[in-house]
Design an enzyme around this catalytic site. Sequence first.
Site, short mmCIF file in Angstrom:
data_model
loop_
_atom_site.label_atom_id
_atom_site.label_comp_id
_atom_site.label_asym_id
_atom_site.label_seq_id
_atom_site.Cartn_x
_atom_site.Cartn_y
_atom_site.Cartn_z
N GLY A 157 32.45 11.27 35.15
CA GLY A 157 31.49 11.96 36.02
C GLY A 157 31.91 13.38 36.30
N SER A 158 32.44 14.06 35.29
CA SER A 158 33.07 15.36 35.52
C SER A 158 32.26 16.56 35.04
CB SER A 158 34.47 15.37 34.91
OG SER A 158 35.28 14.48 35.64
N SER A 159 30.97 16.37 34.92
CA SER A 159 30.14 17.54 34.64
C SER A 159 30.14 18.47 35.84
CB SER A 159 28.70 17.12 34.30
OG SER A 159 28.62 16.75 32.94
N HIS A 214 28.35 9.59 37.90
CA HIS A 214 27.67 10.01 36.67
C HIS A 214 26.31 10.65 36.98
CE1 HIS A 214 30.40 6.82 35.09
NE2 HIS A 214 30.54 7.67 34.10
N ASP A 262 29.03 14.64 29.97
CA ASP A 262 27.79 14.32 29.26
C ASP A 262 26.63 15.12 29.87
OD1 ASP A 262 25.75 13.21 27.84
OD2 ASP A 262 26.00 11.17 28.56
N ASP A 321 32.57 4.81 24.72
CA ASP A 321 32.52 5.13 26.16
C ASP A 321 31.93 3.93 26.92
OD1 ASP A 321 32.67 6.74 28.46
OD2 ASP A 321 30.65 7.57 28.14
N HIS A 322 32.56 3.54 28.02
CA HIS A 322 32.06 2.44 28.88
C HIS A 322 31.63 1.20 28.09
CE1 HIS A 322 32.11 4.62 32.69
NE2 HIS A 322 31.67 5.67 32.03
N ASP A 333 35.18 -1.16 30.13
CA ASP A 333 34.81 -0.94 31.52
C ASP A 333 34.71 -2.28 32.23
OD1 ASP A 333 33.88 -0.29 33.96
OD2 ASP A 333 32.32 1.09 33.26
N GLU A 348 39.25 1.08 33.32
CA GLU A 348 38.84 1.72 34.58
C GLU A 348 39.15 0.84 35.77
OE1 GLU A 348 34.82 3.33 34.70
OE2 GLU A 348 34.63 2.62 36.77
P1 13P Z 1 28.74 13.23 33.66
O1 13P Z 1 27.47 12.50 33.95
O2 13P Z 1 29.27 13.89 34.87
O3 13P Z 1 28.62 14.15 32.52
O4 13P Z 1 29.84 12.11 33.27
C1 13P Z 1 29.90 11.60 31.95
C2 13P Z 1 30.81 10.44 31.83
O5 13P Z 1 31.62 10.13 32.70
C3 13P Z 1 30.71 9.66 30.59
O6 13P Z 1 31.51 8.53 30.61
O1 G3H Z 2 28.81 7.25 31.38
C1 G3H Z 2 27.69 7.64 31.16
C2 G3H Z 2 27.44 8.56 30.04
O2 G3H Z 2 26.87 9.74 30.56
C3 G3H Z 2 26.58 7.90 29.01
O3 G3H Z 2 25.28 7.75 29.47
O4 G3H Z 2 24.74 5.35 28.98
O5 G3H Z 2 22.93 7.09 29.27
O6 G3H Z 2 24.39 7.06 27.22
P1 G3H Z 2 24.28 6.76 28.68
ZN ZN Z 3 31.84 7.66 32.51
#
Ligand code: 13P
Ligand code: G3H
Ligand code: ZN
Length: 323
Positions: A223-225, A188, A267, A83-84, A104, A141
């Site tokens: 950012g879809s929580s 996020h 997340d 991720d990222h 990213d 992205e």
């Molecule tokens: P949230 O912070 O909305 O859960 O987003 C997580 C995310 O985009 C991880 O890449």
């Molecule tokens: O994109 C962000 C995710 O929520 C991961 O967060 O970098 O704190 O592990 P983190």
């Molecule tokens: Zn993200």
Amino acid sequence: MALITLRKLLDQAAVGGYGVGGFNVNNMEQIQAIMEAAKETNSPVILQASRGARKYANDRFLYHLMMAATEIYPEIPTVLHQDHGSKEACMSAVDMGFTSVMIDGSLLEDGKTPSPYEYNVNVTKEVVAYAHAKGVSVEAELGCIGGIEDGAGIGEGANNFLTDPDQAVEFVKETGVDALAVAIGTSHGVYKFSKKPDHGVLVMERIIEIHKRLPDTHLVMHGSSSVPQELLAMINQYGGQIKPTWGVPIEEIQLGIQHGVRKINVDTDTRLAITAAIRKFFIEHPEKFDPREYMGEARSFNQQVVADRMRAFGQAGHGGDFK
Ligand code: 13P
Ligand code: G3H
Ligand code: ZN
């Protein structure tokens, strides 16, 4: 058969018209919770590790924990996703055995400053060449998702950073990515919106527009929580101090899924679930100190949130699509 690429998973999700949650993992309990939720709902899975997660748990620990999950649940199609990632993080993830990486390039190497378009194209192309040569999928992205990417949590008023549909077409053509994360006003973290977001804030029209022009590209919502109000209430009831905040409504995500969104990153919601469980446990059982008891509670809460999202995104029932 358990390990599959993101491309394979999302191609199938597009055929079935469903979305798949990308759930972040940092430790054993989070991985177990997601795999159990997948088993409970008969879902395919994306386990995703950020650079911070790899640093926290140590690369080897995290990789082997995820591989253990694929051994224990061989029937569950599973993607191991970075991720990222920076270019370096993506390449090391490919070398380690991840089946998918997110480059990213919307940010410079510092992970904070928005990058020029050409920088994003070039770094993404380099990662695509490296990853595709080894059969690994690539998500990229375009535009800037708020929160970690602007240092300020720009869920509201994020217009300058939204993905431009014309540029998206050019970007996909130039880079050959498998999936594209688009910026539509999400951010996020827990502080996304100060009230339930309406259409002026969360620009779902962008997704519809981008999907019309790129019908064969899998779109990703970061950012879809959804920031469940009941979890915030539970955290605060048991001594937490989270200020009022709203997340991305599930119905908006479902609208996105109807218009090409295939991967939905979550997340924060699992972080909230874990925190709520542990806070409650500590207050209700001040005499207890066995980590297995409160971590076990946290794992159950985490599983519940993930299973709910799997059902809402439509991946539930599709674990057998990949035989
Ligand atoms: P949230 O912070 O909305 O859960 O987003 C997580 C995310 O985009 C991880 O890449
Ligand atoms: O994109 C962000 C995710 O929520 C991961 O967060 O970098 O704190 O592990 P983190
Ligand atoms: Zn993200």
